[in-house]
Enzyme design. Structure first.
Site, PDB file in Angstrom:
ATOM      1  N   ASP A  13     -28.350 -52.473  -9.999  1.00 46.88           N
ATOM      2  CA  ASP A  13     -29.883 -53.117  -9.851  1.00 46.88           C
ATOM      3  C   ASP A  13     -30.402 -52.758  -8.674  1.00 46.88           C
ATOM      4  O   ASP A  13     -31.256 -53.140  -7.987  1.00 46.88           O
ATOM      5  CB  ASP A  13     -29.958 -54.473 -10.099  1.00 46.88           C
ATOM      6  CG  ASP A  13     -29.360 -55.125 -11.459  1.00 46.88           C
ATOM      7  OD1 ASP A  13     -29.514 -54.184 -12.540  1.00 46.88           O
ATOM      8  OD2 ASP A  13     -28.359 -55.570 -11.444  1.00 46.88           O
ATOM      9  N   HIS A  43     -32.036 -50.073 -17.033  1.00 48.78           N
ATOM     10  CA  HIS A  43     -32.698 -49.578 -15.932  1.00 48.78           C
ATOM     11  C   HIS A  43     -34.183 -49.802 -16.012  1.00 48.78           C
ATOM     12  O   HIS A  43     -34.797 -49.243 -17.347  1.00 48.78           O
ATOM     13  CB  HIS A  43     -32.342 -47.815 -16.267  1.00 48.78           C
ATOM     14  CG  HIS A  43     -31.254 -47.826 -15.376  1.00 48.78           C
ATOM     15  ND1 HIS A  43     -30.674 -46.258 -15.346  1.00 48.78           N
ATOM     16  CD2 HIS A  43     -30.209 -48.542 -14.835  1.00 48.78           C
ATOM     17  CE1 HIS A  43     -29.407 -46.405 -14.760  1.00 48.78           C
ATOM     18  NE2 HIS A  43     -29.174 -47.683 -14.548  1.00 48.78           N
TER      19      HIS A  43
HETATM   20  P1  IMP Z   1     -19.657 -56.453 -18.090  1.00 45.73           P
HETATM   21  O1  IMP Z   1     -19.548 -55.039 -17.663  1.00 45.73           O
HETATM   22  O2  IMP Z   1     -20.872 -56.739 -19.167  1.00 45.73           O
HETATM   23  O3  IMP Z   1     -18.486 -56.935 -19.145  1.00 45.73           O
HETATM   24  O4  IMP Z   1     -19.936 -57.098 -16.949  1.00 45.73           O
HETATM   25  C1  IMP Z   1     -19.162 -57.269 -15.960  1.00 45.73           C
HETATM   26  C2  IMP Z   1     -19.663 -57.464 -14.632  1.00 45.73           C
HETATM   27  O5  IMP Z   1     -20.393 -56.484 -14.387  1.00 45.73           O
HETATM   28  C3  IMP Z   1     -20.680 -58.715 -14.573  1.00 45.73           C
HETATM   29  O6  IMP Z   1     -20.682 -59.257 -13.213  1.00 45.73           O
HETATM   30  C4  IMP Z   1     -22.096 -57.942 -15.005  1.00 45.73           C
HETATM   31  O7  IMP Z   1     -23.265 -58.779 -14.258  1.00 45.73           O
HETATM   32  C5  IMP Z   1     -21.845 -56.478 -14.206  1.00 45.73           C
HETATM   33  N1  IMP Z   1     -22.736 -55.487 -14.624  1.00 45.73           N
HETATM   34  C6  IMP Z   1     -22.242 -54.840 -15.644  1.00 45.73           C
HETATM   35  N2  IMP Z   1     -23.305 -53.811 -15.895  1.00 45.73           N
HETATM   36  C7  IMP Z   1     -24.315 -54.012 -14.784  1.00 45.73           C
HETATM   37  C8  IMP Z   1     -25.425 -53.552 -14.337  1.00 45.73           C
HETATM   38  O8  IMP Z   1     -26.078 -52.393 -15.037  1.00 45.73           O
HETATM   39  N3  IMP Z   1     -26.230 -53.817 -13.396  1.00 45.73           N
HETATM   40  C9  IMP Z   1     -25.699 -54.776 -12.634  1.00 45.73           C
HETATM   41  N4  IMP Z   1     -24.568 -55.675 -12.972  1.00 45.73           N
HETATM   42  C10 IMP Z   1     -23.782 -55.149 -14.107  1.00 45.73           C
HETATM   43 MG    MG Z   2     -30.099 -52.958 -13.841  1.00 46.01          MG
END
Ligand code: IMP
Ligand code: MG
Length: 337
Positions: A13, A43
């Site tokens: 982010d 995005h």
């Molecule tokens: P998961 O990959 O959805 O299982 O999430 C695992 C961790 O990664 C969590 O803390 C999510 O919030 C974070 N996360 C996964 N993808 C993103 C992203 O694109 N932006 C920010 N955090 C992410």
């Molecule tokens: Mg994002």
């Protein structure tokens, strides 16, 4: 002519979507190829007055002459992908690799039912981790098994390598960010895969010697969603007072925030082998940067901050975000490179 990797520097982010859109419009690459985990990433692109929260289609879609590709390392949720093809009107130029892994409803359900992922880790529950588990077990369906995706199937590594060998410009779009890496991040509070520049190349099928520039994107402050350590974390009230309180693109959750961390920036630059740094949201931390067109309009504190980042990392800061729109970028590449 160049192949550029764009990756996140902290916990995601940072505004990679906007940065990639800017580069796509400005540098006119012939291909923008997306790597990363899958539709857990969002995005944000603000283009012609419309806000897009893209989870699968490359953010460079705003460059209407570019081919848009999704590498075989990326997970695809066909429903999300097909919706975004419509929203971005890119059916005639988007392709996904035969070997992209497919997320099914059962993967999403499995993550929703896991207290470990939901409560402790704070997963986005988009099925990515569960699908990657199945891929490791070699039982996951791939894009080539799904009739609705047939018209989009492509040999992404061949297309990208051919373009590079012909001297065309290519942007490799990373998602997530270094400290969400399964290997280099704050385990277990991470995503289900590596997320650095090397992983991005692997997601698409490009070897390390074919990359000319790695741009690591930082935000002028840090945010993260979900669990895990965050040095110098602010209270919600303080974040709100500073104008740093954000909500997540995919889940709508409030993002935790902290000031910029120079040590982490240095480590991120090292592991990504970054050659350039982009810093977004300069206007949020330094209000006088808002809508600046040149660096001469920046206040002294902002210039000192940029200098400090360059000193800590040894890498030039070449791109600065000064507002939400794709065009709100101060581009110093011609001066600094
Ligand atoms: P998961 O990959 O959805 O299982 O999430 C695992 C961790 O990664 C969590 O803390 C999510 O919030 C974070 N996360 C996964 N993808 C993103 C992203 O694109 N932006 C920010 N955090 C992410
Ligand atoms: Mg994002």
């Amino acid at each position: 002519m160049a192949t550029i990797c764009v990756v996140g520097g902290f916990w995601g982010d940072e505004g990679k979507g906007k940065m990639i859109s800017y580069l796509a419009l400005h540098d006119k690459p012939s291909i923008i190829a997306r790597g990363g985990v899958g539709p857990n990433a969002g995005h944000t692109v603000v283009w012609k007055g419309k806000t897009y929260g893209l989870r699968q289609i490359p953010s460079g879609f705003v460059q209407d002459k570019a081919r848009l590709l999704i590498g075989p390392g990326v997970l695809v949720n066909p429903r999300v992908f097909l919706e975004e093809v419509e929203v971005t009107d890119t059916r005639d130029r988007v392709g996904l690799d035969f070997c992209c892994g497919i997320i099914e409803e059962k993967h999403i359900k499995e993550e929703e039912e896991s207290a470990h992922l939901s409560k402790k880790i704070g997963s986005t529950k988009t099925g990515c981790g569960a699908a990657n588990v199945e891929r490791v077990r070699r039982s996951l369906k791939l894009a080539r098994d799904i009739p609705e995706l047939k018209e989009f199937l492509a040999d992404v590594s061949l297309e990208v390598n051919t373009a590079i060998d012909e001297g065309k410009d290519v942007i490799l779009e990373g998602t997530q960010a270094l400290f969400l890496s399964l290997f280099h991040g704050t385990y277990p509070y991470v995503t289900s895969k590596d997320t650095g520049a090397s992983a991005l190349c692997s997601d698409i099928g490009v070897g390390p010697l074919k990359v000319d520039e790695v741009i690591v994107v930082f935000k002028a402050y840090i945010t993260r969603v979900g669990g895990g350590p965050l040095e110098g974390e602010l209270s919600v009230e303080e974040a709100e007072r500073r104008g740093w309180l954000e909500r997540a693109t995919v889940t709508g959750r409030i993002r935790r925030s902290a000031p910029f961390n120079f040590n982490l920036a240095k480590r991120s630059v090292m592991i990504n082998s970054a050659t350039q740094i982009a810093i977004t949201k300069m206007d949020i931390v330094f209000s006088e940067c808002a809508n600046a067109r040149t660096i001469d309009e920046f206040p002294k504190e902002a210039l000192e901050f940029i200098e400090k980042v360059e000193e800590a990392t040894g890498v030039p800061v070449t791109l600065l975000g000064v507002g939400p729109s794709v065009e709100d970028i101060v581009d110093l590449r011609s001066e600094k490179l």
